[in-house]
Motif scaffolding. Structure first.
Motif, PDB file in Angstrom:
ATOM      1  N   UNK B  14      37.277  -7.603 -50.207  1.00  0.00           N
ATOM      2  CA  UNK B  14      37.392  -8.685 -49.055  1.00  0.00           C
ATOM      3  C   UNK B  14      36.150  -8.607 -49.181  1.00  0.00           C
ATOM      4  N   UNK B  15      35.482  -9.071 -49.367  1.00  0.00           N
ATOM      5  CA  UNK B  15      33.810  -9.308 -48.274  1.00  0.00           C
ATOM      6  C   UNK B  15      33.547 -10.611 -47.569  1.00  0.00           C
ATOM      7  N   UNK B  16      32.999 -10.696 -46.816  1.00  0.00           N
ATOM      8  CA  UNK B  16      32.782 -11.827 -45.929  1.00  0.00           C
ATOM      9  C   UNK B  16      31.339 -12.357 -46.110  1.00  0.00           C
ATOM     10  N   UNK B  17      31.835 -13.674 -45.868  1.00  0.00           N
ATOM     11  CA  UNK B  17      29.950 -14.630 -45.959  1.00  0.00           C
ATOM     12  C   UNK B  17      29.264 -15.080 -46.595  1.00  0.00           C
ATOM     13  N   UNK B  18      29.053 -15.417 -47.988  1.00  0.00           N
ATOM     14  CA  UNK B  18      28.434 -14.969 -48.697  1.00  0.00           C
ATOM     15  C   UNK B  18      27.472 -16.000 -48.971  1.00  0.00           C
ATOM     16  N   UNK B  19      26.351 -16.013 -49.530  1.00  0.00           N
ATOM     17  CA  UNK B  19      24.922 -17.106 -49.296  1.00  0.00           C
ATOM     18  C   UNK B  19      24.367 -17.019 -50.684  1.00  0.00           C
ATOM     19  N   UNK B  20      23.711 -16.990 -50.207  1.00  0.00           N
ATOM     20  CA  UNK B  20      23.091 -17.087 -52.066  1.00  0.00           C
ATOM     21  C   UNK B  20      23.320 -15.677 -52.355  1.00  0.00           C
ATOM     22  N   UNK B  21      22.901 -14.718 -51.817  1.00  0.00           N
ATOM     23  CA  UNK B  21      23.660 -13.023 -52.645  1.00  0.00           C
ATOM     24  C   UNK B  21      24.801 -13.591 -53.606  1.00  0.00           C
ATOM     25  N   UNK B  22      25.102 -12.697 -53.703  1.00  0.00           N
ATOM     26  CA  UNK B  22      26.079 -12.970 -55.350  1.00  0.00           C
ATOM     27  C   UNK B  22      26.918 -11.430 -55.516  1.00  0.00           C
ATOM     28  N   UNK B  23      28.532 -12.286 -55.581  1.00  0.00           N
ATOM     29  CA  UNK B  23      29.024 -11.260 -55.671  1.00  0.00           C
ATOM     30  C   UNK B  23      29.430 -10.697 -57.037  1.00  0.00           C
ATOM     31  N   UNK B  24      29.776  -9.804 -57.269  1.00  0.00           N
ATOM     32  CA  UNK B  24      29.691  -9.023 -59.077  1.00  0.00           C
ATOM     33  C   UNK B  24      31.402  -8.479 -58.945  1.00  0.00           C
ATOM     34  N   UNK B  25      32.650  -9.245 -59.577  1.00  0.00           N
ATOM     35  CA  UNK B  25      33.709  -8.554 -59.318  1.00  0.00           C
ATOM     36  C   UNK B  25      34.063  -8.165 -60.683  1.00  0.00           C
ATOM     37  N   UNK B  26      33.999  -6.858 -61.573  1.00  0.00           N
ATOM     38  CA  UNK B  26      34.679  -5.919 -62.748  1.00  0.00           C
ATOM     39  C   UNK B  26      35.922  -5.640 -62.199  1.00  0.00           C
ATOM     40  N   UNK B  27      36.554  -6.291 -63.856  1.00  0.00           N
ATOM     41  CA  UNK B  27      38.177  -5.222 -63.319  1.00  0.00           C
ATOM     42  C   UNK B  27      38.451  -5.168 -64.582  1.00  0.00           C
ATOM     43  N   UNK B  28      39.387  -3.517 -65.065  1.00  0.00           N
ATOM     44  CA  UNK B  28      39.669  -3.635 -65.864  1.00  0.00           C
ATOM     45  C   UNK B  28      41.530  -4.095 -66.300  1.00  0.00           C
ATOM     46  N   UNK B  29      41.563  -4.383 -66.636  1.00  0.00           N
ATOM     47  CA  UNK B  29      42.627  -5.148 -66.351  1.00  0.00           C
ATOM     48  C   UNK B  29      44.059  -3.721 -67.220  1.00  0.00           C
ATOM     49  N   UNK B  30      43.563  -3.274 -67.859  1.00  0.00           N
ATOM     50  CA  UNK B  30      44.252  -2.184 -68.549  1.00  0.00           C
ATOM     51  C   UNK B  30      44.380  -1.049 -67.728  1.00  0.00           C
ATOM     52  N   UNK B  31      43.496  -0.910 -66.991  1.00  0.00           N
ATOM     53  CA  UNK B  31      43.623   0.578 -65.769  1.00  0.00           C
ATOM     54  C   UNK B  31      44.157  -0.217 -64.329  1.00  0.00           C
ATOM     55  N   UNK B  32      44.136  -1.227 -64.920  1.00  0.00           N
ATOM     56  CA  UNK B  32      44.093  -2.051 -63.327  1.00  0.00           C
ATOM     57  C   UNK B  32      43.216  -1.332 -62.352  1.00  0.00           C
ATOM     58  N   UNK B  33      42.122  -1.295 -62.821  1.00  0.00           N
ATOM     59  CA  UNK B  33      40.873  -0.548 -61.526  1.00  0.00           C
ATOM     60  C   UNK B  33      39.692  -1.631 -61.784  1.00  0.00           C
ATOM     61  N   UNK B  34      39.206  -1.556 -61.089  1.00  0.00           N
ATOM     62  CA  UNK B  34      38.027  -2.814 -60.452  1.00  0.00           C
ATOM     63  C   UNK B  34      37.414  -2.344 -59.335  1.00  0.00           C
ATOM     64  N   UNK B  35      35.932  -3.528 -58.873  1.00  0.00           N
ATOM     65  CA  UNK B  35      35.356  -2.917 -58.014  1.00  0.00           C
ATOM     66  C   UNK B  35      34.923  -4.495 -57.078  1.00  0.00           C
ATOM     67  N   UNK B  36      33.776  -4.247 -57.090  1.00  0.00           N
ATOM     68  CA  UNK B  36      33.327  -5.541 -55.261  1.00  0.00           C
ATOM     69  C   UNK B  36      31.947  -5.177 -56.015  1.00  0.00           C
TER      70      UNK B  36
END
Lengths: 205, 160
Positions: B14-36
Motif C-alpha cells: 500500500x502507498x499513501x498520498x500520491x500527488x504529482x509523484x507516480x506509482x509504478x506497479x509491476x505484476x507477474x500473474x504467473x508467478x504471482x509476484x510483483x511490486x510497487x
C-alpha cells in the motif's frame, strides 16, 4: 543527519518569527480577532524524507500555495483543516455556512487572498529586515489529502535541490476555534542567502 | 515517497498520498509476484551539488538517498527486485497511478512535474518492453493505492 549549528538555527527561527509575526498582525486586522502564533519549528533533511513533518498524511487539508521568487526562492504554504478554512472564509466574506464540504468560489478566493496577504506581510518583513528582494506568485488553493499536497510540493523543490529546509509556524484565531499552519520551504542555496543576509544585519549592529 | 516494495501471494502493498509523484506497479500473474515503486521525479539531473551553499548553510545530510526517487531508475530497480523473488521481466504487466497536477501555479509551461513523471514511466516501460495494462493518472486529485499480490489488482482511492 546533521543540523545547522544552534546559532544558525536560532537565527533562522528568528527571521521566520519576524515574518510570521507580521503576517499574523495582518490577519488579525483582517478578521478583527486576536491571533496566537507559536514559535517556529525548523527541519532539514532530504526532500523525500520530510513528508511526516507536515502531519498526518491521509488527513484532508485546505492548502493555499504561493511560490517565492527572487533572492530567496522557495514555497509558502498556508494550511487549514477544512472546517477552519470554512470558518475563516465565513469571517472574511461575512457569510456563515454549515456544510463543510462546500467551499465555493467566493470562499476559495477569500482564502487565496489570505495567503496572498500573509505571504506578502512575511516577505515584506524579510525584505526590509534582511534587505533581500523577494517576490511572490499568485496564490493557488487546493483541498485534498495532506500527503498528496506535500508530495507535489516536495517534487517541485526536488527538481532543484536534494535537500530542503522547512519552517513551520502554528497559529490560531482566538475565540473562533480556527487553527492553521504556515510553512516556508527553502533549498540550501536560499538558506545560505538568508543566513548571509542575517549575518550582515547582525554585524551592522 | 521514494520507496519501493516487492512481494508475493497473499501480501498487499500500500502507498499513501500520491500527488504529482507516480506509482509504478509491476505484476507477474504467473508467478504471482510483483511490486510497487513511488517515485518523485522523472530522471536524475546532472546538477552540480551546491557544495558552497550547503557548506555555508552548514547542511550535511548523512542519510542515503531514497531508493525510488527517480522514475526511470526505480522502474529498472523494481524489475530487478521482482526477478530476484521469482518474477520474469517478459511476463510483467504495468499499472500507473498518480501524476496529478494539484496547483496551477506549479504546472508552468511544460505540463508540470506530474505529467513529466508519467511520461518518464511510459518511456522506460516501453524501452523495457513491458506493456501498460491500465492507468489512473493526471487530473488534480490526490490518490491512495493498494496492490493485492494474489491477483495483481490495484485499488485506487481518492478522498475528494
Amino acid at each position: 543527519m546533521e543540523h545547522l549549528t544552534d546559532f544558525e538555527r536560532d537565527q533562522l527561527i528568528e527571521v521566520v518569527n519576524i515574518g510570521a509575526g507580521n503576517a499574523s498582525t495582518a490577519l488579525s486586522q483582517m478578521v478583527e480577532k486576536k491571533i496566537t502564533i507559536h514559535v517556529p519549528d525548523v527541519f532539514v533533511d532530504r526532500v523525500e524524507r520530510v513528508p511526516q513533518f507536515f502531519g498526518e498524511t491521509e488527513k484532508i487539508m485546505t492548502v493555499v500555495l504561493l511560490k517565492l521568487l527572487g533572492d530567496a526562492p522557495g514555497i509558502m504554504l498556508l494550511m487549514f483543516p477544512p472546517e477552519s478554512a470554512l470558518k475563516l472564509a465565513g469571517l472574511l466574506t461575512k457569510q456563515h455556512k454549515k456544510n463543510i464540504k462546500v467551499l465555493d468560489e467566493l470562499d476559495r478566493s477569500a482564502l487565496r487572498e489570505v495567503g496572498n496577504i500573509l505571504s506578502g506581510a512575511s516577505m515584506t518583513a524579510l525584505s526590509k529586515f534582511l534587505d533581500l528582494n523577494v517576490l511572490q506568485s499568485v496564490p493557488d488553493a487546493a483541498t485534498d489529502m495532506l500527503g498528496s499536497v506535500v508530495d507535489t510540493v516536495l517534487a517541485e523543490i526536488g527538481k532543484e535541490s536534494d535537500i530542503v529546509l522547512v519552517f513551520k509556524v502554528n497559529f490560531s484565531i482566538e475565540g473562533e476555534d480556527i487553527d492553521g499552519q504556515l510553512f516556508f520551504l527553502f533549498d540550501p542555496k536560499a538558506t545560505a542567502k538568508i543566513l548571509e543576509a542575517t549575518n550582515k544585519v547582525v554585524g551592522r549592529k | 515517497m521514494g520507496e519501493m516494495a516487492v512481494g508475493h501471494n497473499d501480501t498487499r502493498i500500500k502507498t499513501g498520498s500520491i500527488g504529482s509523484c507516480v506509482v509504478v506497479v509491476l505484476y507477474d500473474g504467473e508467478a504471482k509476484v510483483g511490486g510497487m515503486a513511488h517515485a518523485m521525479l522523472p530522471t536524475r539531473k546532472e546538477r552540480k551539488t551546491d557544495v558552497v551553499s550547503e557548506a555555508r548553510a552548514n547542511i550535511n545530510i548523512n542519510v542515503a538517498e531514497a531508493v525510488a526517487k527517480y522514475v526511470d531508475e526505480s522502474v529498472d530497480r523494481l524489475v530487478k527486485e521482482i526477478e530476484k523473488i521469482g518474477g520474469k521481466k517478459e511476463r510483467l504487466k504495468a499499472k500507473l497511478i498518480g501524476g496529478s497536477s494539484m496547483f496551477r501555479v506549479l504546472s508552468g509551461d511544460k505540463h508540470g512535474i506530474g505529467y513529466q513523471n508519467i511520461e518518464a514511466a511510459k518511456r522506460r516501460l516501453q524501452e523495457l518492453g513491458i506493456p501498460i495494462k491500465s492507468e489512473e493518472t493526471g487530473g488534480t486529485v490526490g490518490r491512495l493505492a493498494e496492490l493485492n499480490l494474489e491477483n495483481g489488482l490495484v485499488e485506487v482511492s481518492t478522498k475528494m
